[in-house]
Design a protein around this motif. Structure first.
Motif, PDB file in Angstrom:
ATOM      1  N   VAL A  76       1.139  -4.060  -2.599  1.00 15.59           N
ATOM      2  CA  VAL A  76       1.369  -5.003  -1.493  1.00 15.59           C
ATOM      3  C   VAL A  76       1.587  -4.232  -0.197  1.00 15.59           C
ATOM      4  N   TYR A  77       2.436  -3.199  -0.239  1.00 17.58           N
ATOM      5  CA  TYR A  77       2.695  -2.408   0.970  1.00 17.58           C
ATOM      6  C   TYR A  77       1.397  -1.835   1.519  1.00 17.58           C
ATOM      7  N   ALA A  78       0.552  -1.288   0.656  1.00 19.85           N
ATOM      8  CA  ALA A  78      -0.703  -0.675   1.091  1.00 19.85           C
ATOM      9  C   ALA A  78      -1.683  -1.710   1.639  1.00 19.85           C
ATOM     10  N   THR A  79      -1.778  -2.846   0.967  1.00 22.03           N
ATOM     11  CA  THR A  79      -2.723  -3.887   1.374  1.00 22.03           C
ATOM     12  C   THR A  79      -2.345  -4.504   2.720  1.00 22.03           C
ATOM     13  N   TYR A  80      -1.070  -4.682   2.955  1.00 20.08           N
ATOM     14  CA  TYR A  80      -0.623  -5.374   4.158  1.00 20.08           C
ATOM     15  C   TYR A  80      -0.257  -4.438   5.310  1.00 20.08           C
ATOM     16  N   ALA A  81      -0.328  -3.141   5.103  1.00 17.54           N
ATOM     17  CA  ALA A  81      -0.002  -2.174   6.169  1.00 17.54           C
ATOM     18  C   ALA A  81      -0.972  -2.342   7.340  1.00 17.54           C
TER      19      ALA A  81
END
Length: 129
Positions: free
Chosen positions: A42-47
């Protein structure tokens, strides 16, 4: 696909592999490691995106016999994955719905549990009342 606000239900102690909560939950198919990988995804996708996420790390899920929502006055929210407790599915669901629209919870990760009975994720547990 990306969505305007993704709300993910994870677990307290997901970053604490030496904690009793992590070890106990991980007995069922190494689920805690998978939850942490999911959070990292999630962190990587939404960064750098204009889309938003909220990750809720609830304490142990409990259904009180009355099956009632205890509400905000009974809840504690913290960050840092240091404390844990229990929470009913109904209160967790209420917070998850609120998280969908709350500007204050945009791109936030937090732990959620009842204040009564909260204790450290690691170390000795205090006696529950």
């Amino acid at each position: 696909a990306k969505v305007p606000r993704l709300v993910v239900i994870s677990s307290t102690a997901v970053t604490r592999p030496q904690s009793l909560g992590y070890k106990f939950t991980d007995v069922y198919g190494k689920i805690m490691g998978e939850k942490k990988l999911g959070e990292d995804g999630v962190y990587a996708t939404y960064a750098g995106s204009d889309l938003a996420y909220t990750i809720i790390r609830p304490g142990g899920l409990e259904e009180p016999k009355e099956n009632v929502v205890q509400g905000p006055g009974a809840l504690e929210i913290s960050q840092g994955d240091a404390l844990a407790g229990i929470i009913s599915r109904k209160d967790l669901a209420e917070v998850a719905v609120e998280a969908c629209a709350s500007p204050a919870l945009r791109d936030a990760t937090f732990e959620l549990y009842y204040t009564k009975g909260a204790q450290p994720c690691e170390g000795k547990f205090k006696k529950l009342q």
